[in-house]
Each structure stands twice: as C-alpha cells, then as structure tokens.
Design an enzyme around this catalytic site. Structure first.
Site, PDB file in Angstrom:
ATOM      1  N   GLU A  19      43.362  24.769  40.591  1.00 49.24           N
ATOM      2  CA  GLU A  19      44.819  24.747  40.442  1.00 49.24           C
ATOM      3  C   GLU A  19      45.254  23.290  40.240  1.00 49.24           C
ATOM      4  OE1 GLU A  19      46.907  25.562  44.094  1.00 49.24           O
ATOM      5  OE2 GLU A  19      48.644  26.404  43.061  1.00 49.24           O
ATOM      6  N   LYS A  37      51.394  32.933  39.836  1.00 49.32           N
ATOM      7  CA  LYS A  37      51.219  32.837  41.299  1.00 49.32           C
ATOM      8  C   LYS A  37      52.379  33.491  42.046  1.00 49.32           C
ATOM      9  CE  LYS A  37      50.340  29.267  44.848  1.00 49.32           C
ATOM     10  NZ  LYS A  37      50.302  27.788  45.053  1.00 49.32           N
ATOM     11  N   CYS A  69      45.341  29.889  45.393  1.00 46.73           N
ATOM     12  CA  CYS A  69      45.621  29.089  46.588  1.00 46.73           C
ATOM     13  C   CYS A  69      46.275  29.878  47.731  1.00 46.73           C
ATOM     14  CB  CYS A  69      46.456  27.868  46.184  1.00 46.73           C
ATOM     15  SG  CYS A  69      46.322  26.498  47.365  1.00 46.73           S
TER      16      CYS A  69
END
Ligand SMILES: *[C@@H]1O[C@H](CO)[C@@H](O)[C@H](O)[C@H]1NC(C)=O
Ligand SMILES: *[C@@H]1O[C@H](CO)[C@@H](O)[C@H](O)[C@H]1NC(C)=O
Ligand SMILES: *[C@@H]1O[C@H](CO)[C@@H](O)[C@H](O)[C@H]1NC(C)=O
Ligand SMILES: *[C@@H]1O[C@H](CO)[C@@H](O)[C@H](O)[C@H]1NC(C)=O
Ligand SMILES: *[C@@H]1O[C@H](CO)[C@@H](O)[C@H](O)[C@H]1NC(C)=O
Ligand SMILES: *[C@@H]1O[C@H](CO)[C@@H](O)[C@H](O)[C@H]1NC(C)=O
Ligand SMILES: *[C@@H]1O[C@H](CO)[C@@H](O)[C@H](O)[C@H]1NC(C)=O
Ligand SMILES: *[C@@H]1O[C@H](CO)[C@@H](O)[C@H](O)[C@H]1NC(C)=O
Length: 513
Positions: free
Chosen positions: A79, A178, A211
């Site tokens: 990322e 995300k 993440c």
C-alpha cells in the site's frame, strides 16, 4: 519435421493441461523502501507526480523482474508504495488515475489510451505482461461526480485507496477500493458499498483487501467464509504496535485463524515502525522479513499450496469451558495494553497452571520455562471489551506475555527482547467468538514456524521447546458483532468514560465518515 511437430503439439497440449490447474505456486511479496514526495501544502503538477511515481516504479520493476526470473506466479507490492502518504485531498489529486471496472476487459499495455491518460496502469500492465507474472499494486482511483449524486464531495470527485491486479497477460483483473480507512486517511472516500473482490487463476482463488481492513469483518471474513478464497493478497503500510499488533505476528496469525494463504507486503520505513512482510500458509509462515536496522527493500519468495487444506479450528471454547479453573491463588492486577485495561496474574514459578478471567472470558495457561529468571516477569492476561483508540473493535484476548520490566505496571507495554525460553505452553480461553487468531512472537520480533499448533478444541500449544525466548503467545479474538456496542469496557469508571468519549469521539468520527 512431422514427428517434431507432433512432439511439439503433444508437449504444448500437456502444458496446457498442466496449466489448467496447479497444485502449488510460487508467491512473491516485496517490502519496498518507498521514495516519498516532498511535503507540500499545494498540489504538484501532474508531471512532477508522474516523475515521483516513476522513481518508485523503477524500484518495483527490479523486484518484479527478479521475482519472475525465480519462477514466481504472482507478486504483491505494498500500500502507498507508488506515491507515499501525508496528503490532503488536493495534494493527492495529481497522483490519481481513473481506474475502470475490470469487466471492461482491458490490457493497458496493448491499448494504453482507451481510458484517458493512465501511464501508471500502463506501466504496471506492461510489467505483468513482459514478465508473465500477476502484479498486485496499490494506486489511487478518481471518479468524478456532480450534483446529480447527493453524496458527491464538494470538489466534484471521489478519491479511493485502491488495489489493482494485472494478470500475466497484463489484463486488469481486479480493482478493490479500501473499506476501512485508517484515521487520518482524509484524502480518500469510502466506497458506497463494501466491495468483495475475487478472481480465479490456475493456482487457486484469490481475494484482496488492504491494511486496516484486516481488523474487520467486511470484506476480510466474507472473502474467506462466503467466497471460499484460497489466498488473500494484502498490500499494507503497517505501523508495528507491540506486543500484539506487530505486522508479521498478526498477519501470520490471521492466516492460521482463517485457514487461508496470506501474502502480506509492507512498506519499509523503520522510522515510522513500518517493516514486516511475509508469505504465510495456514499451518505456518513460509517466509517472513522484519528489519529495523537497514533502509533496504526486500524480496521474499515461497511455494504455497494452491488450495491449502486446513481444518479451521472448530470450537475455540471447547477445551477451556470443560476445564476447572486452575490456580487463581495469585493476586490479580490490572495493567494497560495498547489503551485497554487487561486483568493479569504473574507467573511466579518455572512451571505452573493458571487461570485469569475478565467479564465472561476466562483464560487458562499451563507452562514450563527452562528456568525462572529473577530479571524477567511474565504474566497471563485477559481482556474482554471494546477497544476504542485508533479504531473501534471488540476484542476477547488471552495472552501470555513478557512484561517490559519487573514492575507489574509495565505488563502490556512494548518490549522487543527476552531471555526466558519455554519448554512448553498451552493456552486456551472461553471465547464467545469463532474468530480467534493465534499469535506467537519471539525475542527480537521473530516468528516460530512449525513450533506450535492449534487443536480442534481450541488450545494454542507448543509442539516442542521453543527455539528462542518468548515475547508473547496470544489468542487474539475478534467479536465483530459487538463492534457497534455502546458500552465501553466496564473496567472504566464513568468519569474516565466521559473523558475518553470527549477525546476519542472526533477520532472515531473521522474514521467512520
Ligand atoms: C525534494 O526537494 C529537494 C530539495 O528541493 C529535491 O532535491 C528533491 O529532489 C525533492 N524530492 C522529490 C521526491 O521531489
Ligand atoms: C506531513 O506534511 C506536513 C506539511 O504538509 C509536514 O509538516 C509534516 O512533517 C509531514 N509529516 C510527515 C510524517 O512527513
Ligand atoms: C515491455 O516490453 C516492451 C517490448 O519488449 C518494451 O518496449 C517495454 O518498455 C517493456 N515495458 C516494461 C514496463 O517492461
Ligand atoms: C452528472 O453525472 C452524471 C453521472 O455521472 C452524468 O450522466 C451527467 O452527464 C453529469 N452531468 C453534468 C452536468 O455533468
Ligand atoms: C471462480 O470460479 C468459481 C467456480 O469454480 C465461480 O463460482 C466464481 O464465480 C468464479 N469467480 C470469479 C470472480 O470468476
Ligand atoms: C515505534 O515503536 C516503539 C515501541 O516498539 C515506540 O516506542 C515508538 O514510539 C514507535 N514509533 C513510532 C513512530 O510510532
Ligand atoms: C463448543 O464446545 C462447547 C463446550 O464443549 C459446547 O458447549 C459448544 O456447543 C460447542 N460449540 C460449537 C459451535 O460446537
Ligand atoms: C498442571 O496441570 C497438569 C495437568 O493438566 C499437571 O500434569 C501438572 O502437574 C500441573 N503442573 C503444576 C505445576 O501444577
């Protein structure tokens, strides 16, 4: 000529047949020492943004070609690896490209101008195609909108933190926006609906998330439970938080707790505690890397089963709830672990059996140390409550850990080294959730592949004497259904609660906006 031709046909038919399904594949992850743009309050030009991204892509190209030469089928990059972080909405904008829905069936390398000016997608696609390897990357997507959409931001566009996957022909096969933005990621918008993104290959079914997503149910658990993926792709920019949320520790535990392969590619940026990448199979890590000492990137490769068979632990509470409380003679004490108040008991002897409870969670431990050192304190801790700092998530945790010093108030504080080795341990708890991630972290932030296991009745136990001193052995439980609960840990007083709500509410608000 004819027989040669027939042999050729036979061989290619065999290859095609073989290519139709592989039992194993070679995975690569790259920990990238990102080149950051200079901090700025005003947006740079598109040319300057492309120049910076191209410097990072030059480094990623080296990793991708090296991985392909060593036979890797797929490589994951981190990322924020292409443009870094610390942006406002405006300063991020020059770095963004419009990324189409993969259904358009597009190979940017062959048809670079089909969707406007998209040089970053073109380069990634060509890297995948030229090297015949799946490439997973994280870039920024922009989608313009207008007043016909009531949710359209005032600046007339959505900006998304986005993972993309190009297959070995360079085709865009996945795009994921995300879902769980971390605090401070104000430069991005949330997708309107959580996205569950999968794709099929000859080496298994893949799912992808980013993440902070790993701490939440959607899309992470949905990919495993409802979409039956074999392997998760995980670009991350993960800041390590000891004792329970160091990257290699938690990511390997997630693979074991869910029964899937997990390819975690982290940024390398030691001054922000960002390091720790790995290739994790459900039974054990296959490769991992943790390096706070150098500024260098690192390529990892390992072979994995395309369809890992792993009987996910059936019942996390079976053993613990059928066990009588072990010794509770020791005095309990409270200590804070990453803002949460755990209930602990000290392990006073070289061996023993202990129980500690908090609310409905009771944790049992049997252990034997090689020797009880006078300069180190270990404790067994329990936590059953809603964590509300830097994210809001309900935890049930049983943990054996080394306290930072001999002062019991430091139990739960970060500590990186230990000297006490364990000949055995067995840890279990009366969990009310099925989502429990078993962690073992050794001195100097190392994993212990093949040294421990989880039994079908929910015990985390050593298979042999642990090869290095232990920092922690933990059952990290997530009770997703209770994330929305209003009550904070009952251990907090009403006064503390009010103060925390005043301090915390703006943070929580910014995460869920
Ligand atoms: C940042 O600024 C310095 C000094 O102006 C310059 O030398 C350097 O190239 C810049 N770095 C980037 C990534 O633009
Ligand atoms: C982020 O950018 C601001 C200026 O825009 C700067 O003051 C700050 O030091 C930067 N932080 C990091 C971590 O780079
Ligand atoms: C891919 O290969 C083509 C032709 O061989 C070359 O022109 C191009 O620069 C390569 N692109 C990348 C990103 O490797
Ligand atoms: C507003 O957005 C919609 C949907 O994206 C589009 O069809 C329409 O043409 C836009 N209207 C204007 C005035 O730009
Ligand atoms: C992958 O293949 C399965 C059947 O094996 C199918 O159900 C699923 O829809 C496919 N997924 C994608 C994204 O094509
Ligand atoms: C990195 O982690 C250590 C403890 O492990 C902590 O003391 C330090 O503040 C962290 N640094 C940053 C930048 O978060
Ligand atoms: C798990 O084990 C406990 C105790 O043996 C039992 O009461 C419970 O029904 C089991 N749960 C499941 C989901 O099998
Ligand atoms: C701990 O319990 C086990 C059985 O569960 C027993 O064999 C062992 O002797 C006990 N150890 C101590 C130190 O009490």
């Amino acid at each position: 000529m004819t027989s040669q031709f027939l042999a050729y046909v036979a061989i290619s038919a065999f290859c095609v047949l073989k290519a139709s399904s592989l039992d194993t594949f070679i995975a690569a992850v790259y920990e990238h020492a990102v080149i950051l743009p200079n901090a700025t309050l005003t947006p740079v030009s598109r040319e300057e943004a492309l120049e910076l991204m191209s410097q990072n892509l030059d480094v990623l190209e080296g990793a991708i070609t090296a991985a392909a030469k060593q036979g890797a089928h797929i490589i994951v990059t981190p990322e924020d690896a292409i443009y870094g972080w610390n942006f406002s909405r405006e300063t991020l904008y020059p770095y963004l490209e419009d990324i189409p829905d993969p259904q358009v069936n597009w190979i940017p390398c062959n048809d670079p101008n089909r969707f406007g000016h998209t040089p970053v997608q073109e380069r990634l696609s060509c890297l995948a195609k030229n090297n015949s390897i799946y490439v997973v990357a994280n870039i920024g997507d922009k989608k313009s909108c207008n007043t016909s959409d009531p949710q359209c931001p005032p600046d007339g566009r959505y900006q998304y933190n986005t993972d993309v996957v190009f297959d070995s022909q360079g085709k865009l096969v996945a795009r994921y926006h995300k879902q769980n933005l971390f605090m401070g990621e104000d430069q991005f918008n949330l997708p309107k609906e959580p996205e569950v993104v999968t794709f099929n290959t000859t080496f298994g079914r893949f799912g992808i998330f980013t993440c902070f997503d790993i701490l939440f149910h959607d899309p992470a658990i949905t990919l495993v439970k409802d979409f039956h993926v074999d392997t998760i792709l995980f670009p991350t920019a993960w800041m390590n938080v000891l004792p329970l949320l160091s990257a290699i520790e938690f990511h390997s535990a997630w693979a074991m707790g869910t029964g899937v392969n997990f390819l975690a590619s982290n940024i390398h940026y030691p001054s922000k505690n960002m390091t720790g990448s790995g290739i994790y199979a459900p039974d054990s890590p296959r490769a991992f890397h943790y390096d706070m000492k150098t500024e260098k990137g690192k390529l990892l490769l390992a072979q994995l089963d395309s369809h890992p068979y792993h009987p996910v632990v059936a019942n996390w509470t079976a053993y613990a709830s059928s066990t009588e409380a072990l010794s509770r003679g020791n005095k309990e004490f409270k200590s804070i672990l990453f803002f949460d108040e755990f209930t602990f008991v000290e392990l006073t002897g070289a061996m023993g059996n202990y129980t500690v409870c908090q609310k409905d969670l009771c944790c049992h431990l049997s252990y034997k140390m090689s020797e009880k050192r006078s300069d180190e304190v270990y404790a067994l801790g329990a936590f059953d409550g809603l964590h509300i700092v830097e994210g809001r998530y309900y935890l049930q945790i049983c943990t054996l850990l080394k306290c930072a010093t001999n002062d019991l108030n430091t139990c739960g504080d970060p500590v990186e080294t230990a000297s006490t080795t364990f000949e055995m341990f067995s840890l279990s708890g009366t969990f009310e959730t099925q989502h429990v991630f078993p962690e073992v972290l050794l001195s100097e932030i190392q994993l212990a592949p093949g040294e421990f296991q989880v039994s079908s009745d929910g015990r985390l136990f050593s298979l042999k004497p642990i090869s290095a001193p232990v920092l922690t052995a933990t059952l990290f439980g997530r009770w997703y259904e209770k994330d929305g609960a209003l009550n904070v840990s009952s251990a907090l007083t009403a006064q503390a609660l009010i103060i925390m709500l005043i301090v915390i509410t703006p943070i929580v608000y910014s995460i869920y906006w």
